[in-house]
Design a protein around this motif. Structure first.
Motif, short mmCIF file in Angstrom:
data_model
loop_
_atom_site.label_atom_id
_atom_site.label_comp_id
_atom_site.label_asym_id
_atom_site.label_seq_id
_atom_site.Cartn_x
_atom_site.Cartn_y
_atom_site.Cartn_z
N HIS A 6 78.17 -31.93 3.80
CA HIS A 6 77.17 -32.54 4.70
C HIS A 6 77.54 -32.27 6.16
O HIS A 6 76.67 -31.92 6.96
CB HIS A 6 77.08 -34.05 4.44
N ASN A 7 78.80 -32.42 6.51
CA ASN A 7 79.24 -32.15 7.88
C ASN A 7 79.02 -30.69 8.25
O ASN A 7 78.61 -30.37 9.37
CB ASN A 7 80.72 -32.50 8.06
N ARG A 8 79.29 -29.79 7.31
CA ARG A 8 79.12 -28.36 7.56
C ARG A 8 77.65 -28.02 7.82
O ARG A 8 77.33 -27.26 8.72
CB ARG A 8 79.64 -27.58 6.34
N ILE A 9 76.76 -28.61 7.04
CA ILE A 9 75.32 -28.37 7.22
C ILE A 9 74.87 -28.88 8.58
O ILE A 9 74.08 -28.24 9.27
CB ILE A 9 74.52 -29.01 6.07
N GLU A 10 75.35 -30.03 9.00
CA GLU A 10 74.99 -30.57 10.31
C GLU A 10 75.46 -29.64 11.44
O GLU A 10 74.75 -29.44 12.42
CB GLU A 10 75.57 -31.97 10.49
N ILE A 11 76.62 -29.08 11.29
CA ILE A 11 77.14 -28.13 12.30
C ILE A 11 76.23 -26.91 12.35
O ILE A 11 75.87 -26.43 13.43
CB ILE A 11 78.59 -27.73 11.97
N TRP A 12 75.82 -26.39 11.20
CA TRP A 12 74.93 -25.22 11.16
C TRP A 12 73.59 -25.54 11.82
O TRP A 12 73.05 -24.72 12.55
CB TRP A 12 74.70 -24.78 9.72
N LYS A 13 73.05 -26.72 11.56
CA LYS A 13 71.78 -27.12 12.17
C LYS A 13 71.88 -27.11 13.69
O LYS A 13 70.99 -26.62 14.38
CB LYS A 13 71.36 -28.51 11.70
N GLN A 15 73.93 -25.44 15.53
CA GLN A 15 74.12 -24.08 16.03
C GLN A 15 72.82 -23.30 16.02
O GLN A 15 72.65 -22.36 16.79
CB GLN A 15 75.17 -23.35 15.20
N LEU A 16 71.87 -23.67 15.17
CA LEU A 16 70.58 -22.99 15.12
C LEU A 16 69.69 -23.33 16.30
O LEU A 16 68.81 -22.56 16.66
CB LEU A 16 69.85 -23.33 13.81
N PHE A 19 69.35 -24.00 23.08
CA PHE A 19 69.02 -24.71 24.30
C PHE A 19 69.30 -23.86 25.53
O PHE A 19 69.24 -24.33 26.65
CB PHE A 19 69.81 -26.02 24.41
N GLY A 20 69.56 -22.58 25.32
CA GLY A 20 69.89 -21.68 26.41
C GLY A 20 68.67 -21.29 27.23
O GLY A 20 67.52 -21.59 26.90
N LYS A 21 68.90 -20.59 28.32
CA LYS A 21 67.84 -20.15 29.22
C LYS A 21 66.91 -19.14 28.57
O LYS A 21 65.80 -18.92 29.02
CB LYS A 21 68.44 -19.55 30.49
N ARG A 22 67.34 -18.48 27.49
CA ARG A 22 66.51 -17.46 26.84
C ARG A 22 65.41 -18.05 25.98
O ARG A 22 64.45 -17.36 25.64
CB ARG A 22 67.38 -16.54 25.99
N ASN A 23 65.49 -19.32 25.63
CA ASN A 23 64.48 -19.95 24.80
C ASN A 23 63.25 -20.25 25.65
O ASN A 23 63.20 -21.22 26.40
CB ASN A 23 65.03 -21.22 24.17
N ARG A 24 62.21 -19.45 25.51
CA ARG A 24 61.01 -19.60 26.34
C ARG A 24 60.14 -20.78 25.93
O ARG A 24 59.23 -21.15 26.66
CB ARG A 24 60.20 -18.31 26.30
N LEU A 25 60.40 -21.35 24.76
CA LEU A 25 59.62 -22.50 24.34
C LEU A 25 60.00 -23.76 25.12
O LEU A 25 59.17 -24.63 25.34
CB LEU A 25 59.80 -22.75 22.84
N ILE A 26 61.26 -23.85 25.54
CA ILE A 26 61.68 -25.04 26.30
C ILE A 26 61.97 -24.71 27.76
O ILE A 26 62.13 -25.61 28.57
CB ILE A 26 62.90 -25.72 25.65
N ASN A 27 62.02 -23.44 28.11
CA ASN A 27 62.25 -23.03 29.50
C ASN A 27 61.05 -22.24 30.01
O ASN A 27 61.16 -21.12 30.46
CB ASN A 27 63.53 -22.17 29.59
N PHE A 28 59.89 -22.86 29.92
CA PHE A 28 58.64 -22.24 30.34
C PHE A 28 58.51 -22.30 31.84
O PHE A 28 58.64 -23.37 32.44
CB PHE A 28 57.46 -22.95 29.68
N LEU A 29 58.26 -21.16 32.48
CA LEU A 29 58.09 -21.11 33.92
C LEU A 29 56.65 -20.76 34.24
O LEU A 29 56.19 -19.65 34.00
CB LEU A 29 59.03 -20.07 34.54
N GLU A 30 55.90 -21.70 34.77
CA GLU A 30 54.51 -21.47 35.11
C GLU A 30 54.44 -20.61 36.37
O GLU A 30 55.24 -20.75 37.29
CB GLU A 30 53.81 -22.81 35.36
#
Length: 55
Positions: A6-13, A15-16, A19-30
């Motif tokens: 269970h702990n291992r699966i949570e770690i994998w989740k 890591q997936l 939250f970095g700057k490359r994620n355009r879904l959460i770092n949208f620049l109008e």
């Protein structure tokens, strides 16, 4: 499920999640050239269409 697995699966989740700057879904620049502005239909009309199609 074992505690260790269970702990291992949570770690994998965690890591997936990207939250970095490359994620355009959460770092949208109008205002960038590659954005599209939707002017029609209005939000109210769009909402009505979405709701009516769910029924």
């Amino acid at each position: 499920m074992g505690h260790k697995l269970h702990n291992r699966i949570e770690i994998w989740k965690k890591q997936l999640l990207d939250f970095g700057k490359r994620n355009r879904l959460i770092n949208f620049l109008e205002g960038k050239r590659n954005n599209v502005k939707i002017t029609m239909p209005s939000f109210e009309k769009l909402w009505e269409v979405i709701i009516s199609e769910q029924e």
